[in-house]
Every structure is written in structure tokens, then in C-alpha cells.
Design an enzyme around this catalytic site. Sequence first.
Site, mmCIF file in Angstrom:
data_model
loop_
_atom_site.group_PDB
_atom_site.id
_atom_site.type_symbol
_atom_site.label_atom_id
_atom_site.label_comp_id
_atom_site.label_asym_id
_atom_site.label_seq_id
_atom_site.Cartn_x
_atom_site.Cartn_y
_atom_site.Cartn_z
ATOM 1 N N LYS A 228 8.823 -67.501 41.034
ATOM 2 C CA LYS A 228 8.031 -66.407 41.612
ATOM 3 C C LYS A 228 8.978 -65.278 41.986
ATOM 4 O O LYS A 228 10.150 -65.524 42.285
ATOM 5 C CB LYS A 228 7.309 -66.906 42.873
ATOM 6 C CG LYS A 228 6.119 -66.069 43.267
ATOM 7 C CD LYS A 228 4.983 -66.259 42.279
ATOM 8 C CE LYS A 228 3.635 -66.358 42.852
ATOM 9 N NZ LYS A 228 2.641 -66.987 42.052
ATOM 10 N N ASP B 28 0.657 -60.849 39.854
ATOM 11 C CA ASP B 28 0.231 -61.603 41.047
ATOM 12 C C ASP B 28 -0.327 -60.567 42.014
ATOM 13 O O ASP B 28 -0.796 -59.512 41.567
ATOM 14 C CB ASP B 28 1.431 -62.383 41.620
ATOM 15 C CG ASP B 28 0.991 -63.560 42.479
ATOM 16 O OD1 ASP B 28 0.513 -63.313 43.591
ATOM 17 O OD2 ASP B 28 1.115 -64.717 42.044
HETATM 18 N N1 GLU Z 1 0.374 -65.322 39.513
HETATM 19 C C1 GLU Z 1 -0.454 -66.313 38.898
HETATM 20 C C2 GLU Z 1 -0.366 -67.624 39.676
HETATM 21 O O1 GLU Z 1 -0.025 -67.676 40.825
HETATM 22 C C3 GLU Z 1 -0.169 -66.460 37.424
HETATM 23 C C4 GLU Z 1 1.234 -66.837 37.082
HETATM 24 C C5 GLU Z 1 1.560 -66.736 35.606
HETATM 25 O O2 GLU Z 1 0.694 -66.452 34.814
HETATM 26 O O3 GLU Z 1 2.733 -66.961 35.308
HETATM 27 O O4 GLU Z 1 -0.739 -68.646 39.172
#
Ligand code: GLU
Length: 428
Positions: free
Chosen positions: A107, A147
Site C-alpha cells: 500500500k 484507493d
Molecule cells: N485499493 C483497493 C483495495 O484496497 C484495490 C487494490 C488493487 O487493485 O491493487 O483493495
Amino acid sequence: MSDTKFNPHAMAQAQFDNIAEKLGLDQSTRDLLRVPEREMHFTIPIRMDNGKVKVFSGYRVQHSSARGPAKGGIRFHPDETIHTIRALATWMTWKCAVVDIPLGGSKGGIICDPRIMSDREQERLCRGWVRRVFDIVGPTMDVPAPDVMTNGQHMGWMMDEFDTLARGRFPGFITGKKVGGGGSLGRTEATGYGVVYCVVEALKRLKMDITKCTAAIQGSGNVAQYTLELFEKLGGTMVAISCYDHHEKKVFTYRSLKGIKAKDLFKSVDKFGTIDPKKAKTVGWEKLAGSAWLEQKVDILFPCAKENEITGENVKKIKSSVRIVAEGANGPTTPEADRVLFKNGVFVVPDFLANAGGVTVSYFEQVQNNMNYYWTHEEVLTKLREKMVSAFDAVADLAVKKKIYMRDAAYYIAVQRVADISKYRGWV
Ligand code: GLU
């Protein structure tokens, strides 16, 4: 344990420690998986439109790359902290593992408020972030995505900066891109639809009819919007929705006992998902206090905003009519609240299962980028549904078999998968 309420990473570690104990993981596996593999903290100096330089703090945390390249979004938020990003990176590892896609967890974030920045400032910030993380990201190492408060446009700028530095075209570096710019059909609605696919399965197990169900949702961003769209399409009635109003710096709940309609929500939000109170009034929604979404007499609650929202304090306000809590957000429920929900027999669809639809279609996006051939909308959603239903069934079956909480069952499956491959690689 009291600080777990305020420190999401301590909460993620407490959840992991509990499962590691139950699975009897050896010490080296515990030592490896309770902390991130690698993290980067950096400054991003940006020349703002007024000519002055502003220095932003940026982060990338890679929790695990055992099962594949690390994968996870990037958040733009003024309240972002390293503890939140560490927790979210950890949850990404479990999320990819529970739906069995060959990716790890990561993240990223920048402490900023894009709502008060111009597009050009945001573009510079996106490019600056990529320049900092360039050495540790890429299609085979770590793949970002949207996100909180980031979207397809941010991904486009980031992709372009990566391509410029890497001297080529590498659409698999990032997901959540615009369709036609390397994006996949169905990615925009994937997280919300995935939440509802899980709820449909939960309702079957509880022998409940979706057309007779009412619900309330927390949040009005991408996840909430598409959760509402599919829930309504399948016949459910969403009576309340909450939203953080950044002009008033307050949360409000909007209510319509006839049902909040997706088309009205799409008309009422800006590009960051903030509801305009004037537009809400025009479509006839009643305005209530921010916490009211949680106190409605409904069958289903959808926390689809942020972490640490259902706590030991407010869990008592949840009405006994609530049979399902489906977590579209990451980490919305604290361990204290979990104990109450479990005791009350509420069917919880835990975050890293419920909201795995987004990363699942991100994975499909990468697969399509690698083939350089793109599927139809229907093909993507059919594949998404299959993945979500089979992951849901495995977790719900284990919960029944072992008479355990749904979150624990999801953790058993995910942690075991990551531990196995860490061992297989000879890391532990
Ligand atoms: N941000 C989204 C999550 O928390 C998607 C993450 C992604 O597609 O890599 O699942």
C-alpha cells in the site's frame, strides 16, 4: 489492547497473532509475516501553482511478495499515517491470498488533500511519487492501484511517468487505468459489485430474500456507489447513506425510507465522492447526524468508508434487526466490536474477502495487459463473480465446520496460503 483502536497496524498485528497462534505457525513465520518486508518513506517537493514549493510526505509499504508481486493501492489523504499504510499493506496480502490470485500485498500513500489541489498540482505529485518509488515498483515487483481519493486519472499520470523512466510501455505497472489506456472493463464497479456478490451468497445461507431487504451504507465514494448500484438492481432497498462533507468538516447521514437511488447518488457526488447537500435536498433525502447510518432498523450494514468505524463503543447502537455486516472498507471493525458482533450472531463478511473484487479485477487487468488483448465487460464480471463466490464459499464453509467467526475463517485460509509459500521459497 486499547491502542488498537487508534493504531490500525497494531490491530492488524493483533488479528494476525491470534490466527498464527491458532494455526500453530512456527516463530520464524510469525516474525516474517507480522511486519512488512520493506517500506520506503520520502519527501516529494512540488512547485504549487502559486510558485511556492510545498513538501509532501510519501510512502510505499510492501508487506509480502511471497505469492507474487506486491499489490495495493495508493491513498491521498490529509490524515494518512504510516500505521494505516502498514495495516492496509498487510490486509492486501491476506486479500490476494483469500481470493487466490498470485499477488502479494502493499500500500502507498501521500499526506495531502487532493480536494484543495489543482489538477496540475496533483499531476506533479503523482509523477513525483513514481520518481521516488521507481526502484522498488514495476509489473514484476509491486503494482499500485487507486484507493481513497485516487482515481483512473492519477493512475494515468503515474503510468506515464513510469514509462518515461523505464523507456517503454509497461501498462502492467499499475492498475485501475482508464479503459482504452490499458484499463479493464468492470474495474470501476469491481469492489462494490464484489461486496454485493458476497452478500447474495450470505443471504442464501440465511434464507433471506434480497428484494425484502433494507440496508444502510457508510461512505459515498467508489465502493459505496457501486455497492448501492448492484444492491438496488437486485431489488434491495438502501435507506441511508453517510458521507464526510469536507466543506463543513463533518459527517452526515442522508436517509430516504423509499430508498436512496444509485442514479440520484451519482448525480449528487463530486469526483471525490462527496455528496453536495443542496443536490441531496433536491432528490428529497432527509439529512441526519453522521452516526445515524449505523442506527437504522435494517437487515444489512455496509461500512464502505474507512478503518476503525465500528468500535467497542458504537457497536451497541446497531439494531437487533441487522443480520449481515458486509465490509466494503478496509478494517472498519475493531476487535472489540468483532467480539460483540460474533456474540450477537451477526453474519460478518470480513473486509479482505468482501472488498477483494477491486484487486481481483486489477489482477485481470494485468493479465489482459500481458496478453495485450481485452475481454468484454460480461467476461470480466463473470470471472469476478466466480472468484468471489468460490472464495466466499470456502470461508463460510470453514466457519461452519469449525464453528468460528467469519473473519477468523478468512484469516485461517489466507494466512495458511502465505505461510505455505513462504516456506516453499525457503524463507522460513
Ligand atoms: N485499493 C483497493 C483495495 O484496497 C484495490 C487494490 C488493487 O487493485 O491493487 O483493495
